[in-house]
Motif scaffolding. Sequence first.
Motif, PDB file in Angstrom:
ATOM      1  N   UNK A 188      49.246  57.848  36.284  1.00 33.44           N
ATOM      2  CA  UNK A 188      49.389  56.447  36.679  1.00 33.44           C
ATOM      3  C   UNK A 188      48.434  55.638  35.799  1.00 33.44           C
ATOM      4  N   UNK A 189      48.953  54.618  35.176  1.00 33.17           N
ATOM      5  CA  UNK A 189      48.118  53.812  34.286  1.00 33.17           C
ATOM      6  C   UNK A 189      48.251  52.342  34.667  1.00 33.17           C
ATOM      7  N   UNK A 190      47.291  51.829  35.426  1.00 31.86           N
ATOM      8  CA  UNK A 190      47.401  50.434  35.851  1.00 31.86           C
ATOM      9  C   UNK A 190      47.010  49.437  34.755  1.00 31.86           C
ATOM     10  N   UNK A 191      46.840  49.917  33.533  1.00 35.90           N
ATOM     11  CA  UNK A 191      46.600  49.003  32.413  1.00 35.90           C
ATOM     12  C   UNK A 191      45.160  48.572  32.269  1.00 35.90           C
ATOM     13  N   UNK A 192      44.221  49.287  32.914  1.00 37.45           N
ATOM     14  CA  UNK A 192      42.818  48.896  32.804  1.00 37.45           C
ATOM     15  C   UNK A 192      42.182  49.535  31.575  1.00 37.45           C
ATOM     16  N   UNK A 197      36.522  54.249  38.236  1.00 33.76           N
ATOM     17  CA  UNK A 197      36.960  54.392  39.627  1.00 33.76           C
ATOM     18  C   UNK A 197      38.145  53.481  39.921  1.00 33.76           C
ATOM     19  N   UNK A 198      38.017  52.172  39.610  1.00 35.50           N
ATOM     20  CA  UNK A 198      39.156  51.272  39.810  1.00 35.50           C
ATOM     21  C   UNK A 198      40.381  51.671  38.978  1.00 35.50           C
ATOM     22  N   UNK A 199      40.182  52.253  37.795  1.00 34.89           N
ATOM     23  CA  UNK A 199      41.335  52.680  37.000  1.00 34.89           C
ATOM     24  C   UNK A 199      42.052  53.852  37.668  1.00 34.89           C
ATOM     25  N   UNK A 206      41.967  54.646  40.988  1.00 37.04           N
ATOM     26  CA  UNK A 206      42.340  54.448  42.391  1.00 37.04           C
ATOM     27  C   UNK A 206      43.858  54.459  42.633  1.00 37.04           C
ATOM     28  N   UNK A 207      44.666  53.784  41.777  1.00 36.17           N
ATOM     29  CA  UNK A 207      46.116  53.840  42.021  1.00 36.17           C
ATOM     30  C   UNK A 207      46.680  55.262  41.910  1.00 36.17           C
ATOM     31  N   UNK A 212      45.717  56.988  45.184  1.00 38.56           N
ATOM     32  CA  UNK A 212      46.521  56.482  46.300  1.00 38.56           C
ATOM     33  C   UNK A 212      47.964  56.984  46.182  1.00 38.56           C
ATOM     34  N   UNK A 213      48.469  57.016  44.947  1.00 36.11           N
ATOM     35  CA  UNK A 213      49.824  57.468  44.692  1.00 36.11           C
ATOM     36  C   UNK A 213      50.018  58.920  45.132  1.00 36.11           C
ATOM     37  N   UNK A 264      45.076  49.942  48.873  1.00 38.56           N
ATOM     38  CA  UNK A 264      46.405  50.331  48.387  1.00 38.56           C
ATOM     39  C   UNK A 264      47.190  51.060  49.469  1.00 38.56           C
ATOM     40  N   UNK A 322      53.825  51.750  40.786  1.00 33.25           N
ATOM     41  CA  UNK A 322      52.640  51.761  39.942  1.00 33.25           C
ATOM     42  C   UNK A 322      52.828  52.622  38.698  1.00 33.25           C
ATOM     43  N   UNK A 338      50.597  45.971  37.858  1.00 33.56           N
ATOM     44  CA  UNK A 338      49.312  45.876  37.164  1.00 33.56           C
ATOM     45  C   UNK A 338      48.623  44.541  37.408  1.00 33.56           C
ATOM     46  N   UNK A 352      47.412  44.429  40.953  1.00 31.56           N
ATOM     47  CA  UNK A 352      46.279  45.338  41.118  1.00 31.56           C
ATOM     48  C   UNK A 352      45.020  44.736  40.501  1.00 31.56           C
TER      49      UNK A 352
END
Lengths: 334, 154
Positions: A192-196, A203-205, A207-208, A211-212, A247, B6, B14, B17
Motif C-alpha cells: 500500500x503506497x499512500x504517496x508519502x 509510521x504515517x506512511x 498506517x494504511x 489498517x488494510x 482508518x 488505498x 491519498x 489520507x
Amino acid sequence: MNKKRGQQSIIFKVPPTLSAAAAIAGPKEGEGLLGNYFDKVMEDNLGGQDSWEKCESYMMEVAITAAVKKTGLLMMDIDFILAGDLLNQLIATNFAMRSLERPFLGLYGACSTMAESMIIGAMMLDGGFATNIVAAVSSHHDAAERQYRFPTELGAQRPLGAQWTVTASGAVVMTQGNNGPKVTAATIGKIVDPGMKDTNAMGPAMAPAAANTMWQHFQDTGRSPDYYDMIYTGDLGSVGKELVIRLIKDKGSDVSSNYEDCGCMIYRESQDAHAGASGCASSAAALCAYLYPQLAAGYLKKILFIGTGSLHSPTSYQQKESIPCVAHAVAIEI
Amino acid sequence: MSLNDSGYKNQQFNQRYQKMYEQVKPKPPLVQNLVGAFVVGGLICTVGQVFQNYFLAMNLSVKSASAMTTAVMIFLGALFTGLGVYDELGRRAGAGSTVPITGFANSIVAPAMEFKREGYVLGVGAKLFVIAGPVIVYGLLTSVVTGFIYWLIH
C-alpha cells in the motif's frame, strides 16, 4: 481442505507452536520500558565488536542461540532458519549465519520481516516440511542511521514525528506439536503506497498498509476486533497508531481499546525517541521479550501481531519516489 | 474513506489520507526551538568574539585575528564532535549550532569518524564531504555567478 481463507489469509490446519523466544538489546532499549524483559542488554552499541554491523550480527547470533537453548534443543535440531534485517544485502543476517551452520533463507520485508518469517515458518511446519524452525530479525540504530540518513555524530535536529531505530535482535523457535502459544492464522499484506515521501514520517506512511491488512484479516477469517485480547502493530509509533485507529473507525469498527503499537512500547517519553521506535527489532523485541512470555504465562490469550514495513531505499528516496509499505498479520493464540 | 481504495496512485484516498495525517501530525515546538537556536547560536558567536578580542589584544591585524578565530572555532567544532557532544547540542539547538562555522566542522568530522571503518581511501576520503560537499559546490557556484555580475556592473 485448502488452508487459504478469503483473499489474503491462511488458517493453519495443525497450528505450529512458538516454543521459545529470546531477545537481546542495546543500552538505550535496556533503559526503556522493556528493559527488565530482555534476555541480555549490551553495555554499549558495539557489544564488544569493532563495528555496528558486526554488533548487529552478533546480536542475532546471541538471540537465536538463546532461543534454541531455552527449548532444550540443539542447534543441529533446527531444520531451517528464516531471518532478515535492514542492512543492504542483508549482511547482518548473512554474517550471523556463518557460525550457526543451519540451512537458511534470508528474507527482506523491512520492519515487517519478523511477521513475514513467522508466516513462512508456520507454513513450512504446517506443510510438514520441517519440525523445528527459527524465525529471527535484527536492527541496529547506528548501522541503520548511517545507511538511511546521516552520520550519527552529525548535529541535526530530528522532527517530532521521527522514530528511533531499535538496537536489538529477537528470535522465536517454532515447533510442530508441543504445548504453548500457537500460530493459528495469518494474513499476507499487499503493498500500500499512500504517496508519502517523508522518511521522517514512516509510521504515517505505513498506517494504511497496517489498517488494510488488519481489516482484510477480519474479513477473511470472519473474526471481529474483539476476538483478540490485543492487536499489536510493529513500528508505527504514536502518530501512525492514531492514524490506524482513525482508518479502522472509518470502516465502521473500533480498535481503540485493544490496539497498541510495539513502537510505543520500547522507549520512555524521557528518552527523546519522539514518535516511538522503529526497525525490524521494534516488533521483534516487543514480541520476544514481552508478548511471548505474557502469552506463555496465559496473561494474554489471543493476539494479532502485525509486522509493518516501509520498503523504500535511500536511492528511491533521493529519486523522489513515494514509500511503498506492507503489513503482515499473525494470529497467536493459546 | 474506504480502505479498499488505498491502492497505488489512488489520488482520492491519498489526498484524504494526507488531510487526516495533517490533523495528527505533531507540531514542532517553535518557541522552544527558536530559543534553543538563539541561545546556543549566540553562545557560539560569543565564544568566537572572545577569541577574536584576545587575538586583537595580541596586536594581530583584524584580518589575521579573524583567520585565527575561524581556525580555533573549527578546531572546537571538530573537538566537540569527536567527544560526541555536538550531536547532542544540535538536537536541541538546530540551526543555532548548524549555521556557525563549528557546524561546518561538525559536518565534516562526523562522516570522517563514521566511515573510518571503511578505510582511509574509500571510507574517510570518499565520504568526508558527503554532507558539506553540496554546500561547497553551490557556495562556489554562487560566488562565481556573483563575481560575474560584479564584473559586468563595473
